[in-house]
Design a protein around this motif. Structure first.
Motif, mmCIF file in Angstrom:
data_model
loop_
_atom_site.group_PDB
_atom_site.id
_atom_site.type_symbol
_atom_site.label_atom_id
_atom_site.label_comp_id
_atom_site.label_asym_id
_atom_site.label_seq_id
_atom_site.Cartn_x
_atom_site.Cartn_y
_atom_site.Cartn_z
ATOM 1 N N TYR A 80 23.434 -71.381 52.662
ATOM 2 C CA TYR A 80 23.340 -72.534 53.647
ATOM 3 C C TYR A 80 22.897 -72.039 54.969
ATOM 4 N N LEU A 81 23.476 -70.773 55.392
ATOM 5 C CA LEU A 81 23.019 -70.538 56.749
ATOM 6 C C LEU A 81 21.934 -69.887 56.811
ATOM 7 N N ALA A 82 21.151 -69.526 55.874
ATOM 8 C CA ALA A 82 20.069 -68.771 55.655
ATOM 9 C C ALA A 82 18.760 -69.664 55.271
ATOM 10 N N ALA A 83 19.327 -70.709 54.529
ATOM 11 C CA ALA A 83 18.421 -71.646 53.797
ATOM 12 C C ALA A 83 17.104 -72.194 54.621
ATOM 13 N N LYS A 84 16.166 -72.587 54.252
ATOM 14 C CA LYS A 84 15.072 -73.386 54.891
ATOM 15 C C LYS A 84 15.481 -74.652 54.772
ATOM 16 N N ARG A 85 15.241 -75.492 55.839
ATOM 17 C CA ARG A 85 15.333 -76.893 55.846
ATOM 18 C C ARG A 85 13.931 -77.469 56.071
ATOM 19 N N THR A 86 12.917 -77.211 55.190
ATOM 20 C CA THR A 86 11.831 -77.898 55.438
ATOM 21 C C THR A 86 11.842 -79.386 55.327
ATOM 22 N N GLY A 87 11.282 -80.225 56.126
ATOM 23 C CA GLY A 87 11.268 -81.522 55.890
ATOM 24 C C GLY A 87 12.287 -82.440 56.712
ATOM 25 N N ARG A 88 13.557 -81.350 57.201
ATOM 26 C CA ARG A 88 14.554 -82.147 57.627
ATOM 27 C C ARG A 88 14.331 -82.481 59.018
ATOM 28 N N GLY A 89 13.441 -81.962 59.779
ATOM 29 C CA GLY A 89 13.030 -82.146 61.279
ATOM 30 C C GLY A 89 14.094 -82.029 62.154
ATOM 31 N N ARG A 90 15.242 -82.341 62.100
ATOM 32 C CA ARG A 90 16.323 -81.900 63.172
ATOM 33 C C ARG A 90 16.988 -80.443 63.158
ATOM 34 N N ALA A 91 16.563 -79.722 64.260
ATOM 35 C CA ALA A 91 17.084 -78.297 64.047
ATOM 36 C C ALA A 91 18.600 -78.142 64.343
ATOM 37 N N LEU A 92 18.977 -77.380 63.593
ATOM 38 C CA LEU A 92 20.522 -76.881 63.651
ATOM 39 C C LEU A 92 20.792 -75.445 63.941
ATOM 40 N N GLY A 93 21.562 -75.235 65.098
ATOM 41 C CA GLY A 93 21.997 -73.732 65.134
ATOM 42 C C GLY A 93 22.914 -73.394 64.434
ATOM 43 N N ALA A 94 23.466 -72.095 64.428
ATOM 44 C CA ALA A 94 24.486 -71.574 63.639
ATOM 45 C C ALA A 94 25.717 -72.153 63.588
ATOM 46 N N VAL A 95 26.160 -72.775 64.747
ATOM 47 C CA VAL A 95 27.698 -73.332 64.740
ATOM 48 C C VAL A 95 27.376 -74.798 64.140
ATOM 49 N N GLN A 96 26.271 -75.386 64.164
ATOM 50 C CA GLN A 96 26.339 -76.600 63.738
ATOM 51 C C GLN A 96 25.823 -76.695 62.008
ATOM 52 N N ARG A 97 25.289 -75.426 61.727
ATOM 53 C CA ARG A 97 25.201 -75.477 60.265
ATOM 54 C C ARG A 97 26.629 -75.235 59.572
ATOM 55 N N ALA A 98 27.265 -74.293 60.328
ATOM 56 C CA ALA A 98 28.632 -73.988 59.810
ATOM 57 C C ALA A 98 29.627 -75.244 59.833
ATOM 58 N N GLN A 99 29.327 -76.230 60.618
ATOM 59 C CA GLN A 99 29.974 -77.568 60.962
ATOM 60 C C GLN A 99 29.537 -78.361 59.459
ATOM 61 N N VAL A 100 28.306 -78.365 59.444
ATOM 62 C CA VAL A 100 27.795 -78.991 58.234
ATOM 63 C C VAL A 100 28.360 -78.586 57.019
ATOM 64 N N TRP A 101 28.131 -77.377 56.704
ATOM 65 C CA TRP A 101 28.536 -76.744 55.329
ATOM 66 C C TRP A 101 30.024 -76.888 55.295
ATOM 67 N N GLN A 102 30.720 -76.976 56.332
ATOM 68 C CA GLN A 102 32.274 -77.432 56.159
ATOM 69 C C GLN A 102 32.686 -78.650 55.413
ATOM 70 N N ALA A 103 31.816 -79.606 56.108
ATOM 71 C CA ALA A 103 31.780 -80.985 55.498
ATOM 72 C C ALA A 103 31.476 -81.219 54.336
ATOM 73 N N ILE A 104 30.183 -80.615 53.904
ATOM 74 C CA ILE A 104 29.597 -80.321 52.254
ATOM 75 C C ILE A 104 30.545 -79.950 51.379
ATOM 76 N N TRP A 105 31.120 -78.740 51.869
ATOM 77 C CA TRP A 105 32.086 -78.130 51.117
ATOM 78 C C TRP A 105 33.185 -78.965 50.627
#
Length: 697
Positions: free
Chosen positions: A383-408
């Motif tokens: 997830y941290l390395a994934a392309k997010r084409t089309g999502r628009g809102r950029a996420l930094g590494a910390v934000q990605r980690a937070q999002v992944w925690q919620a999804i997991w």
């Protein structure tokens, strides 16, 4: 044994018959085989333009005109008209063979003879001939015969061509219209899709021409099959394939193939005929599928109308994707305990509170669907390395980690509680199919492909083995009405070199099509292969009234104006069920229903499955896949189109905001292109910016 064929012009006559005459037609053709043997009902016609014309008695007042074979056994029914009109038609009209394609053509020869000197008389040196720059040899190569060529050389105004539609042979008329529109002879022929035969054509051999004329003539094996065709007099486009459509239907593809095209170009028709063709070949089970149950029901009705081969129909399954995925899932796990959308939102909300996140439940749900599920991500590192084409809102590494925690944690909760969503059911069904070589289908035909999600595509890819003719895809990204954006390559589907486009619109008039295309002017829409798509070449050769646009001061006035328009259509002989009304907001549909009911006009919500003779009212989403002779697209105001709750705020996510606006624009485009003959666009208050931009451009 004599065989009966039906020329497509005949079906138009059937739509005008009274029920008693219609019933008598069925009885007459029950006796057709005997009639051809005894000659009791087939009579020669005095002064007929063609010596092979025969009349067949329907009743005291009606006659059918049949083209009898010179040496074969194929009789072609051309017209059914009142007695005097039928004989007048036979004395005025003729059947000939196109010198380029070898198929039959019907012309009003008397009218053509009258117009040649008339147009020559009105031609002046002030206005040059319309086809002055095109040599005779080029026109002849395109199938223009001597008499039509003489007429074409007198034409100085496109209006003369419009007037000539009634008496020119259809294919030759299309050629002239294309040239008049500025297309080169090569471009015209490519659009028409007709195959210029390399061998010399015997233009006197009508019997051979009938057998070549698949786009105009349907051979029927007996009265029952004939009556099946009669039952759908307004759906001739489902029966008679244009050459470009037939080429896609009958082709052999060494893998997945796709047909694209603008609205009304017959993509669904091609998909249905393709499924039937594959089933007749008998190579295995054929799935015809799309993304909703409503559309799959429509596909099933189309196949029921088209297919009369019990063996072939037994090899075709029509079902939407989720139903098939659930069948695969249930065979292994039993019935899933599905989570409701409200429960899902509540779970995301609880996780946001628990983890102290600043993201919304909608954002997390869409990140899960459009990134994690779409790209089959299973680990934090992925997830941290994934392309997010089309999502628009950029996420930094910390934000990605937070999002992944919620999804997991979301997926862990689903697993612990034994809950499933349609997406996780599809994911598991895909895993099960990928693990086996025993696939449920040999061929899969997909309609409205632009609205499938990546995980739906992966499921379909797993449901059929990689082989020639495995996947056949029909769709138009300009008609995308949901959020899904897919690269076919990324879901394992390669169509390079196996894609064709349909450009001729058979549903709407040129005026309605031009207005609708204007709504998308300047939009850069993806083609599902990493490039951009265009329907700039989409055209209609049928002309009619310009769309009417009107703004009112209130919702009540708008609803009353719509009721008045419907009354006017009914007074012109338009049927109730031939009128559709599309809205973006459900509450406005109720307002219109009230106005129609007050005016004594029967109407019904499209969400209800009742088969009543009533005006159809529904949301723009519900209109997908339908068509109406007359169409109202209502409530096209700034407050409703685009729908505010369907568009992400630009300050929150500019790219998603732009994509949401594109989707809303495409939704309006879809609604407008449901109209065949007349389009009425209304609003109250300020007009939608989509309409305002069109009016000022």
């Amino acid at each position: 044994m004599p065989t009966l064929a039906i020329e497509k012009g005949f079906l138009k006559d059937l739509g005008r018959l009274e029920k008693s005459v219609y019933k008598r037609v069925t009885e007459v053709f029950d006796e057709f085989e005997e009639a051809t043997h005894t000659g009791l009902h087939l009579e020669k016609i005095a002064n007929a333009r063609n010596p092979n014309f025969r009349s067949i008695r329907i009743d005291q007042s009606w006659r059918g005109i049949v083209l009898a074979p010179s040496g074969g056994e194929v009789y072609t029914l051309l017209k059914v008209l009142p007695h005097d009109d039928a004989y007048a038609w036979a004395q005025r009209s003729n059947v000939s063979v196109n010198s380029a394609t070898g198929v039959i053509e019907i012309r009003d020869e008397a009218e053509l003879d009258r117009h040649i000197p008339e147009t020559r008389e009105h031609a002046t040196s002030e206005r040059p001939p319309l086809f002055a720059d095109i040599k005779d040899g080029e026109l002849i190569r395109l199938g223009i015969d001597e008499k039509v060529l003489a007429f074409a050389r007198t034409v100085t105004d496109p209006a003369q061509l419009d007037a000539a539609k009634a008496f020119l042979p259809e294919l030759q008329c299309d050629v002239l219209f294309g040239l008049a529109a500025g297309f080169t002879p090569e471009e015209v022929w490519a659009d028409l899709g007709a195959h210029i035969l390399s061998e010399p054509i015997d233009t006197d051999d009508l019997d051979a021409a009938i057998l070549r004329s698949n786009e105009r003539v349907v051979l029927v094996s007996g009265p029952d099959e004939l009556m099946d065709v009669f039952a759908y007099p307004f759906a001739t486009w489902r029966v008679y394939l244009h050459p470009t459509q037939r080429a896609a239907v009958e082709a052999e593809y060494n893998g997945p193939a796709r047909v694209t095209g603008g609205p009304g170009t017959g993509k669904t028709v091609v998909a249905l005929h393709r499924a039937y063709t594959l089933a007749k070949r008998g190579a295995g089970k054929v799935l015809v599928t799309t993304f909703t149950s409503t559309l799959s029901d429509s596909l099933r009705e189309g196949l029921d109308m088209l297919v009369d081969d019990d063996a072939a129909i037994g090899r075709i399954e029509v079902s939407h994707i989720d139903r098939i995925a659930h069948q695969v899932f249930r065979r292994k796990h039993g019935a899933p305990h599905l989570m409701t959308s409200d429960d899902e939102t509540a779970m995301w909300t609880n996780l946001i509170k628990k983890l102290g996140l600043s993201f919304s439940a909608v954002f997390l749900a869409e990140e899960w669907r459009q990134v994690v599920l779409a790209r089959r991500i299973t680990t934090a590192n992925d997830y941290l390395a994934a392309k997010r084409t089309g999502r628009g809102r950029a996420l930094g590494a910390v934000q990605r980690a937070q999002v992944w925690q919620a999804i997991w944690e979301f997926e862990q909760t689903l697993q612990e509680q034994g809950l499933w969503t349609h997406e996780t059911v599809r994911r598991e069904a895909t895993r099960l199919l990928e693990a086996t070589t025993d696939k449920p289908f040999r061929h899969i035909v997909i309609d409205e492909a632009q609205d499938l999600s990546p995980d739906q595509w992966r499921f379909l890819r797993a449901a059929v083995a990689r082989a020639p003719n495995d996947l056949f895809i029909a769709g138009d990204t300009h008609q995308r009405i949901y959020d899904h954006r897919v690269s076919l390559r990324e879901v394992g589907i390669e169509i390079a070199g196996r894609s064709s486009r349909l450009n001729i619109n058979y549903r709407t008039t040129a005026e309605i099509l031009a207005f609708s295309l204007g709504l998308l002017r300047g939009e850069a829409i993806d083609d599902m292969e990493g490039g951009l798509d265009s329907i700039a070449g989409c055209k209609s050769y049928v002309h009619g009234e310009r769309p009417r646009l009107i703004g009112l001061t209130s919702a009540e006035e708008e609803a009353e104006q719509i009721a008045s328009a419907v009354r006017a259509w009914l007074s012109k002989g338009i049927g109730l069920s031939e009128i559709g009304i599309a809205v973006r907001a459900r509450w406005f549909a109720s307002r219109i229903e009230h106005a129609l009911t007050t005016a004594g006009i029967n109407c019904i919500d499209l969400a209800k499955a009742e088969d009543l003779d009533a005006v159809r009212i529904g949301t723009m989403h519900r209109m997908k896949g339908l068509e109406f002779r007359c169409m109202v697209v209502a409530g096209v105001s700034a407050k409703l189109v685009p729908a505010m709750n369907a568009v992400t705020a630009a300050e929150d996510d500019k790219k998603t905001h732009d994509q949401d606006l594109e989707r809303e624009r495409c939704l309006l485009f879809v609604a407008c292109t449901r109209a065949r003959e007349e389009l009425f666009v209304t609003w109250h208050g300020q007009a939608s910016p989509f309409v305002t931009a069109l009016q000022t451009s």
